[in-house]
Design a protein around this motif. Sequence first.
Motif, PDB file in Angstrom:
ATOM      1  N   SER A 103      22.638 -47.433  26.381  1.00  0.00           N
ATOM      2  CA  SER A 103      24.078 -47.213  26.292  1.00  0.00           C
ATOM      3  C   SER A 103      24.718 -47.772  27.559  1.00  0.00           C
ATOM      4  O   SER A 103      24.027 -48.030  28.553  1.00  0.00           O
ATOM      5  N   ALA A 115      26.165 -46.420  29.899  1.00  0.00           N
ATOM      6  CA  ALA A 115      25.897 -45.586  31.075  1.00  0.00           C
ATOM      7  C   ALA A 115      24.604 -45.987  31.777  1.00  0.00           C
ATOM      8  O   ALA A 115      24.410 -45.652  32.953  1.00  0.00           O
ATOM      9  N   TYR A 116      23.734 -46.723  31.079  1.00  0.00           N
ATOM     10  CA  TYR A 116      22.420 -47.065  31.639  1.00  0.00           C
ATOM     11  C   TYR A 116      22.214 -48.569  31.795  1.00  0.00           C
ATOM     12  O   TYR A 116      21.072 -49.033  31.915  1.00  0.00           O
ATOM     13  N   VAL A 141      26.859 -40.265  26.738  1.00  0.00           N
ATOM     14  CA  VAL A 141      27.764 -40.225  27.872  1.00  0.00           C
ATOM     15  C   VAL A 141      29.021 -41.004  27.505  1.00  0.00           C
ATOM     16  O   VAL A 141      28.943 -42.156  27.082  1.00  0.00           O
ATOM     17  N   MET A 152      31.988 -43.300  27.902  1.00  0.00           N
ATOM     18  CA  MET A 152      32.327 -44.408  28.790  1.00  0.00           C
ATOM     19  C   MET A 152      33.629 -45.039  28.319  1.00  0.00           C
ATOM     20  O   MET A 152      33.956 -45.031  27.143  1.00  0.00           O
ATOM     21  N   TRP A 178      32.437 -50.964  32.666  1.00  0.00           N
ATOM     22  CA  TRP A 178      32.388 -49.682  31.969  1.00  0.00           C
ATOM     23  C   TRP A 178      32.395 -48.572  33.002  1.00  0.00           C
ATOM     24  O   TRP A 178      31.691 -48.636  34.002  1.00  0.00           O
ATOM     25  N   LYS A 225      32.165 -44.273  33.653  1.00  0.00           N
ATOM     26  CA  LYS A 225      31.740 -43.001  33.091  1.00  0.00           C
ATOM     27  C   LYS A 225      32.868 -41.992  33.152  1.00  0.00           C
ATOM     28  O   LYS A 225      33.481 -41.793  34.189  1.00  0.00           O
ATOM     29  N   SER A 280      30.461 -36.294  29.819  1.00  0.00           N
ATOM     30  CA  SER A 280      29.695 -36.121  28.589  1.00  0.00           C
ATOM     31  C   SER A 280      30.631 -35.958  27.406  1.00  0.00           C
ATOM     32  O   SER A 280      31.685 -35.352  27.497  1.00  0.00           O
TER      33      SER A 280
END
Length: 402
Positions: free
Chosen positions: A194, A196-197, A332, A334, A341, A343, A346
């Motif tokens: 995703s 977030a990673y 998460v 985003m 992107w 964050k 949640s």
Amino acid sequence: MAFLFNKFQEAVKTLAKSPTFARHPRQLQFESDINRLFLYTSYNRLGRDAEEADALEIIDMASKASLADQQKQVQENIHAQIKNFSMSMDEILLPDTKRIGEAHELPPQPTAPRRSGLGFAVGRNAQPTNHPVVPETRPLKRVELSERLKDLIGYKLDIKPSQIPHKEAGQGLYLDGEADVGTVVALYPGVIYSPAYYRYIPGYPRVNVQNTYLITRYDGTVINAQPWGLGGETREVWNGLSMAEFKPDTQGVEKGSDRFWKLLNSPMVGTQTGLSSDILERRNPLAFAHYANHPANSMGPNVMICPYDFPLAEKDMRAYIPNILFGNAEEVKMKRFGSFWFKLGSSGNGGSSVPVLKTLVLVATRALNNEEVLLNYRLSNSKRRPAWYTPVDEEEDRRRWS
């Protein structure tokens, strides 16, 4: 049946120009793609004995249904095909007492202890001492499994030299047999990231310098097929780390600047710790979407990408979805600003109570018969593109990456 398909093709062209679509270019292209997928997969679900009235009703729905309703129907259509594929695989591989839809559970397994940072530093091949029990399957080789699947669904996939006339084409994906329009031809395997990673993708931030097997969904989810390669010869616990004897087919020249960036921008610490593991069927005969080539100038694509959110509650089908998730299963939230992107916290699961695995499949845009599978790559026209790349539709490329 050909007459009905011509009506669908006319509808695809007409609805793509509809003023009801969003005006933002990227959203416009997304809605246009979903509209096409709605028509193709619904047409497929009608079957070969469909009547004209049913086809006309679907075309009418495509012009009136909301985007959300069309997305939901596409998911249902794709899921129905994936379920049929999974049942066919079970019929071939599992004992008669263990089929999809029949109650069967494995005994509870002890939870594997979390590996320490030292354990990861010592070696990537070290394995946890405890694994979930892998169900017994018939000892078929992947080639034999593929042939048996063809007997049930009418086609199989082969990997062999591409017919695309340029030296970087390498291996291509071929369909052996016949598949109707709207058929799920192939699944895109690998590790799912995703937004977030992103920083954990190997090679970040120039992730595509040495990896041509990355693909991105409209929602920003990236799938890295490089670890999957050609799959394997067993059903096993897979954690996305195995890359034995797998080399990209597209050979590029690594420039000095690329090596410099690779040294300065290695993935964040934890690239391996974030990987999950699941029992997957590594002999999966359809997990080869990453081998589909872009068509040459004189050719046209015959498949298109379709997002498929696999519901993780379907545990009996899980082994046939060739993907694992990197990072926490909790989504998460985003927000995208330009090419970045951020964050926002949640989001639970995007409002859904059912956890899903965000995957991709290839859907046939016409009837296929013993031919190479070709996919429009839609490479961004804001960046330098390979010399071999010929746009199928320059305007679609622009909208996709606007």
